[in-house]
Design a protein around this motif. Structure first.
Motif, PDB file in Angstrom:
ATOM      1  N   VAL A   1      -0.492  -2.532   9.535  1.00  0.00           N
ATOM      2  CA  VAL A   1       0.877  -2.031   9.561  1.00  0.00           C
ATOM      3  C   VAL A   1       0.917  -0.510   9.686  1.00  0.00           C
ATOM      4  N   SER A   2      -0.052   0.196   9.095  1.00  0.00           N
ATOM      5  CA  SER A   2      -0.067   1.666   9.174  1.00  0.00           C
ATOM      6  C   SER A   2      -0.349   2.161  10.586  1.00  0.00           C
TER       7      SER A   2
ATOM      8  N   GLN B   1       0.839  -1.204   0.000  1.00  0.00           N
ATOM      9  CA  GLN B   1       0.000   0.000   0.000  1.00  0.00           C
ATOM     10  C   GLN B   1       0.871   1.249   0.000  1.00  0.00           C
ATOM     11  N   ASP B   2       0.488   2.203  -0.852  1.00  0.00           N
ATOM     12  CA  ASP B   2       1.041   3.550  -0.821  1.00  0.00           C
ATOM     13  C   ASP B   2      -0.055   4.479  -0.320  1.00  0.00           C
ATOM     14  N   PHE B   3       0.249   5.230   0.722  1.00  0.00           N
ATOM     15  CA  PHE B   3      -0.752   6.091   1.355  1.00  0.00           C
ATOM     16  C   PHE B   3      -0.205   7.509   1.432  1.00  0.00           C
ATOM     17  N   LEU B   4      -0.946   8.441   0.795  1.00  0.00           N
ATOM     18  CA  LEU B   4      -0.580   9.849   0.773  1.00  0.00           C
ATOM     19  C   LEU B   4      -1.746  10.648   1.347  1.00  0.00           C
ATOM     20  N   TYR B   5      -1.457  11.471   2.368  1.00  0.00           N
ATOM     21  CA  TYR B   5      -2.520  12.133   3.113  1.00  0.00           C
ATOM     22  C   TYR B   5      -2.109  13.582   3.396  1.00  0.00           C
ATOM     23  N   TYR B   6      -2.940  14.538   2.872  1.00  0.00           N
ATOM     24  CA  TYR B   6      -2.765  15.966   3.137  1.00  0.00           C
ATOM     25  C   TYR B   6      -3.980  16.473   3.908  1.00  0.00           C
ATOM     26  N   ARG B   7      -3.758  17.515   4.705  1.00  0.00           N
ATOM     27  CA  ARG B   7      -4.843  18.028   5.533  1.00  0.00           C
ATOM     28  C   ARG B   7      -4.742  19.540   5.684  1.00  0.00           C
ATOM     29  N   ALA B   8      -5.917  20.188   5.802  1.00  0.00           N
ATOM     30  CA  ALA B   8      -5.992  21.627   6.086  1.00  0.00           C
ATOM     31  C   ALA B   8      -6.947  21.847   7.249  1.00  0.00           C
ATOM     32  N   ASN B   9      -6.633  22.842   8.076  1.00  0.00           N
ATOM     33  CA  ASN B   9      -7.446  23.168   9.243  1.00  0.00           C
ATOM     34  C   ASN B   9      -8.025  24.578   9.115  1.00  0.00           C
ATOM     35  N   THR B  10      -8.655  25.045  10.181  1.00  0.00           N
ATOM     36  CA  THR B  10      -9.281  26.372  10.161  1.00  0.00           C
ATOM     37  C   THR B  10      -8.268  27.456   9.793  1.00  0.00           C
TER      38      THR B  10
ATOM     39  N   THR C   1       3.518   7.154   3.198  1.00  0.00           N
ATOM     40  CA  THR C   1       4.102   5.869   3.571  1.00  0.00           C
ATOM     41  C   THR C   1       3.961   4.847   2.453  1.00  0.00           C
ATOM     42  N   HIS C   2       4.861   3.899   2.466  1.00  0.00           N
ATOM     43  CA  HIS C   2       4.744   2.680   1.666  1.00  0.00           C
ATOM     44  C   HIS C   2       4.874   1.508   2.627  1.00  0.00           C
ATOM     45  N   SER C   3       3.910   0.603   2.581  1.00  0.00           N
ATOM     46  CA  SER C   3       3.936  -0.528   3.501  1.00  0.00           C
ATOM     47  C   SER C   3       3.774  -1.836   2.747  1.00  0.00           C
ATOM     48  N   LYS C   4       4.362  -2.870   3.300  1.00  0.00           N
ATOM     49  CA  LYS C   4       4.227  -4.230   2.767  1.00  0.00           C
ATOM     50  C   LYS C   4       3.875  -5.154   3.924  1.00  0.00           C
ATOM     51  N   ALA C   5       2.749  -5.833   3.791  1.00  0.00           N
ATOM     52  CA  ALA C   5       2.285  -6.748   4.835  1.00  0.00           C
ATOM     53  C   ALA C   5       2.218  -8.154   4.269  1.00  0.00           C
ATOM     54  N   ILE C   6       2.852  -9.097   4.932  1.00  0.00           N
ATOM     55  CA  ILE C   6       2.838 -10.505   4.530  1.00  0.00           C
ATOM     56  C   ILE C   6       2.306 -11.327   5.693  1.00  0.00           C
ATOM     57  N   ASN C   7       1.329 -12.178   5.419  1.00  0.00           N
ATOM     58  CA  ASN C   7       0.956 -13.171   6.421  1.00  0.00           C
ATOM     59  C   ASN C   7       0.852 -14.535   5.764  1.00  0.00           C
ATOM     60  N   TYR C   8       1.100 -15.567   6.551  1.00  0.00           N
ATOM     61  CA  TYR C   8       1.235 -16.917   6.006  1.00  0.00           C
ATOM     62  C   TYR C   8       0.708 -17.917   7.018  1.00  0.00           C
ATOM     63  N   GLY C   9       0.455 -19.130   6.550  1.00  0.00           N
ATOM     64  CA  GLY C   9      -0.019 -20.156   7.466  1.00  0.00           C
ATOM     65  C   GLY C   9       0.017 -21.541   6.860  1.00  0.00           C
TER      66      GLY C   9
ATOM     67  N   ASP D   1       4.858 -10.699   8.649  1.00  0.00           N
ATOM     68  CA  ASP D   1       6.117  -9.977   8.498  1.00  0.00           C
ATOM     69  C   ASP D   1       5.789  -8.683   7.773  1.00  0.00           C
ATOM     70  N   ASP D   2       5.753  -7.574   8.500  1.00  0.00           N
ATOM     71  CA  ASP D   2       5.327  -6.285   7.966  1.00  0.00           C
ATOM     72  C   ASP D   2       6.480  -5.293   7.958  1.00  0.00           C
ATOM     73  N   LYS D   3       6.462  -4.419   6.965  1.00  0.00           N
ATOM     74  CA  LYS D   3       7.461  -3.361   6.883  1.00  0.00           C
ATOM     75  C   LYS D   3       6.777  -2.089   6.410  1.00  0.00           C
ATOM     76  N   ILE D   4       7.183  -0.961   6.986  1.00  0.00           N
ATOM     77  CA  ILE D   4       6.616   0.321   6.582  1.00  0.00           C
ATOM     78  C   ILE D   4       7.723   1.348   6.439  1.00  0.00           C
ATOM     79  N   ASP D   5       7.695   2.079   5.326  1.00  0.00           N
ATOM     80  CA  ASP D   5       8.623   3.180   5.064  1.00  0.00           C
ATOM     81  C   ASP D   5       7.865   4.489   5.216  1.00  0.00           C
ATOM     82  N   ASP D   6       8.296   5.295   6.172  1.00  0.00           N
ATOM     83  CA  ASP D   6       7.682   6.598   6.421  1.00  0.00           C
ATOM     84  C   ASP D   6       8.529   7.649   5.712  1.00  0.00           C
ATOM     85  N   HIS D   7       8.059   8.086   4.525  1.00  0.00           N
ATOM     86  CA  HIS D   7       8.843   9.033   3.727  1.00  0.00           C
ATOM     87  C   HIS D   7       8.862  10.423   4.362  1.00  0.00           C
TER      88      HIS D   7
END
Length: 712
Positions: A504-505, A384-393, A423-431, A456-462
């Motif tokens: 992961v996020s 997942q690639d997640f990009l989030y911008y915000r504005a306030n009052t 962020t860019h995250s990679k989530a792996i689950n197995y069984g 096994d999860d990894k997240i890169d916080d750019h």
């Protein structure tokens, strides 16, 4: 939006692709069966003509979701409910939220989430495997769904990470062995219009190759301010019998959704649950929207190695993009000093999520005398690639009044936006899992399941220019037994545990993390009963669940989460499906649930400890009944959905409600005409709450739908 205008042409052209058939057939919806069983079952089921009997309408004796083997529900040591296509059609359901009344212990939370035996969750499977293309903020449409299968309680022993309340499995429509074609047109209030066409059948004389093509499109202007909704689904499938023991099924589904005036929040209320403004109120501007585009691909190979050993392998992959631009309420302000909130400040949020995910699931089932052995493996990866911008009052966002909302005062393009998340995250689950169903006697079955799994999860916080990783593993198990006292009484019991890694996020320190995985244990005892020559099926269940490390929004900082130490849920459920007379069908369920926070984590006990868990009603009652008038080829249906009082995360009351529905059907030649009225008495109510400033999520006002279906 030009693609939405192409529907009439597509429907017109597709209607001439196949010859007309007088009788419409149905297809099998069994999962977990072998290739030869699937073909045999399809041939049998497809020639059933519905005569208005409960056993051919609403009752399905398929426990394959719970055990991943072709096992009748009466021999399954866990509560299972199956909602067939006929029930979906009778209720005029377009998405799963229309069916909650028919699932005991399930109520709506918000968006795609439900409350399931007291716990919030959105854990679903498609044909028993991972890969939900609708993501976190959209509810799956039912256009291409044959059955909705509901497994109650922890499912970790076979399905891996899963919530303790239960699991919803969507069984998709497959290519059929006999022609199964229909054209459906639907219209209703709020300017609702939809059209769909489904074509399915053999491509060869021997039906060793089969196809399915489906197209659905709708549009409406919901009653809340600034809203406009459009959905489109394309669904295709191809199946080929490579030999008499091997079948390959390929499927592709593409979904497009555009919701203007969304992401939808609730209607503000006071602490007693009284609405403070009109039910049409919306914090969003007309330019706000939520948009989803997703494509899923699935391939399944079923192979019978010999008379006692069968295998199946499923590959599923999807990619989607979720775009959201919306205004978020951030306060409840009393501007005139009368003690009643009448205004909210707002944030503006611009979010972009891109996901791609794939899974591979393999099973082998061996029938060895009195043992049915299952061995399987599963691997799932999501990026997942997640990009989030915000504005306030301070960045130009203007608040809005409850009493006199003024829209269009400012332009979101003028806001000063600030980066919140990149962020860019990679989530792996197995069984790896194994199960033994031991038939000790003809009356007594014992089932044991165990799974070794992990993540096994990894997240890169750019934004922060840092990376982190999280991993863990565990063993999940389930032990259960069923016993047939006589033809009428079939008791069962089970003990199971479960684990769920946090998203992961949510593990970022900026979100309050890292957090330990959720852990759960459940004990369940039940009794299945069959009466009046098997015309009445009454199921009873009692359960006790303990769940730890549940994330909730921090009431002091909504950008962060807090983990509750321990939450206990216990309750009773009753499900009845009956053929009261030859023409009268009844589907009734009742659930009692008591979910409370038993041990809150240090530092947040002031907000949670000892309180009822959010959006967990104590009592629910759902009814759907149908009566057939054979002399005029018609049927009338009636439904009711009662949900008792609930509380939001910060203690606001959500009032109890009872909503009534009705429907009429009539057949004329190869046409089916249907009228559905939802919320018959136009009751104003909330289905759930979240946080006070967000308000409570309103239920639909009265909806009237007219449907015409042509089967050929």
């Amino acid at each position: 939006m030009k693609s939405f205008a192409l529907l009439p042409l597509a429907v017109f052209a597709a209607s001439y692709l196949q010859p007309v058939y007088a009788d419409t057939q149905s297809q099998t919806a069994t999962t977990g069966t072998s290739a030869s069983q699937t073909k045999s079952d399809s041939s049998d089921v497809e020639h059933i003509t519905v005569k208005g009997r409960a056993l051919s309408l609403y009752r399905v004796d398929d426990g394959s979701t719970a055990l991943k083997t072709p096992t009748p529900i009466e021999r399954t040591p866990q509560t299972v409910q199956v909602l067939p296509e006929q029930l979906i059609e009778d209720q005029g359901a377009t998405d799963i939220s229309d069916l909650y009344r028919s699932i005991s212990g399930v109520s709506q939370y918000n968006y795609s989430w439900v409350t399931f035996r007291g716990f919030r969750q959105d854990n679903v499977r498609y044909d028993g495997v991972q890969g939900d293309p609708y993501g976190d903020f959209s509810t799956p449409l039912l256009f291409n769904i044959q059955q909705v299968q509901v497994l109650k309680g922890p499912s970790g022993a076979l399905y891996g990470a899963g919530d303790p309340g239960g699991l919803i499995n969507y069984v998709t429509k497959k290519p059929s062995y006999t022609p199964n074609n229909k054209l459906t047109l639907k219209t209703g209030n709020d300017q609702f219009n939809s059209a769909s066409i489904e074509l399915s059948g053999p491509l060869t004389a021997g039906a060793d190759q089969r196809y399915r093509l489906g197209f659905y499109q709708d549009h409406e202007n919901p009653y809340r301010n600034n809203t406009d909704s459009r959905h489109r689904v394309f669904d295709g499938g191809y199946a080929i019998d490579l030999d008499e023991d091997t079948t390959l099924t390929l499927q592709l589904t593409n979904v497009k959704e555009h919701e203007s005036g969304a992401r939808m929040r609730g209607i503000p209320t006071d602490k007693d649950g009284n609405f403070l403004t009109s039910m049409r109120w919306n914090q969003n501007e007309k330019s706000d929207f939520e948009q989803l585009e997703a494509t899923s691909y699935q391939a399944r190979l079923d192979h019978d190695i010999n008379s006692w050993l069968s295998t199946n392998v499923t590959l599923r992959y999807y990619h989607n993009q979720e775009l959201q631009k919306y205004h978020e309420p951030t306060s409840m302000t009393d501007t005139n000093g009368d003690g009643v909130a009448d205004y909210t400040e707002r944030q503006f949020r611009d979010q972009n999520r891109k996901n791609n995910a794939g899974s591979v699931t393999a099973n082998a089932v061996a029938q060895l005398d009195n043992h049915t052995l299952l061995v399987g493996a599963e691997l799932f990866q999501q990026n997942q690639d997640f990009l989030y911008y915000r504005a306030n009052t301070a960045d130009g966002v203007v608040g809005i009044s409850y009493d006199d909302p003024q829209y269009g005062v400012t332009d979101p393009n003028s806001y000063v936006m600030h980066l919140v998340t990149d962020t860019h995250s990679k989530a792996i689950n197995y069984g790896l899992y194994v199960q033994d169903q031991w038939r000790i006697t003809q009356a007594w079955d014992v089932t044991g399941s165990a799974r070794f799994g992990g993540f096994d999860d990894k997240i890169d916080d750019h934004k922060a220019d840092e990376s982190d990783s999280y991993s863990d593993h565990w063993v999940s198990y389930r032990i259960g037994s069923t016993y047939k006292i006589n033809d009428n009484l079939h008791p069962y019991l089970s003990w199971a545990n479960g684990f769920v890694p946090q998203d992961v996020s949510d593990q970022l320190s900026s979100a309050g993390g890292p957090f330990d995985p959720e852990e759960s244990q459940e004990a369940e005892v039940g009794l299945r009963t069959y009466w009046l020559d098997n015309r009445i099926n009454l199921n009873l269940a009692a359960y006790h669940i303990v769940k730890k490390n549940i994330l909730q929004t921090d009431p002091d900082d909504t950008d962060k989460y807090v983990a509750l130490g321990k939450v206990r849920s216990q309750g009773l459920e009753m499900d009845l499906i009956g053929d009261l007379t030859e023409n009268w069908v009844l589907n009734l369920n009742y659930a009692y649930n008591d979910t409370v926070v038993k041990d809150a984590t240090d530092g947040i006990s002031r907000s949670y400890d000892g309180k009822r868990f959010a959006n967990s009603p104590r009592n629910q009652l759902g009814i759907w009944t149908r009566y057939d008038f054979k002399s005029i080829a018609s049927a009338i249906s009636f439904g009711s959905n009662y949900v008792s009082e609930q509380f939001s995360q910060d203690g606001y009351r959500v009032k109890a409600y009872n909503v009534f529905d009705a429907a009429w059907q009539t057949n004329w030649n190869t046409w089916l005409f249907q009228l559905n009225v939802k919320n018959l008495f136009d009751k104003k109510y909330a289905v759930s709450g979240f946080l006070g400033r967000i308000g409570e999520f309103p239920g639909e006002h009265r909806r009237v739908y007219a449907t015409a279906t042509y089967k050929f």
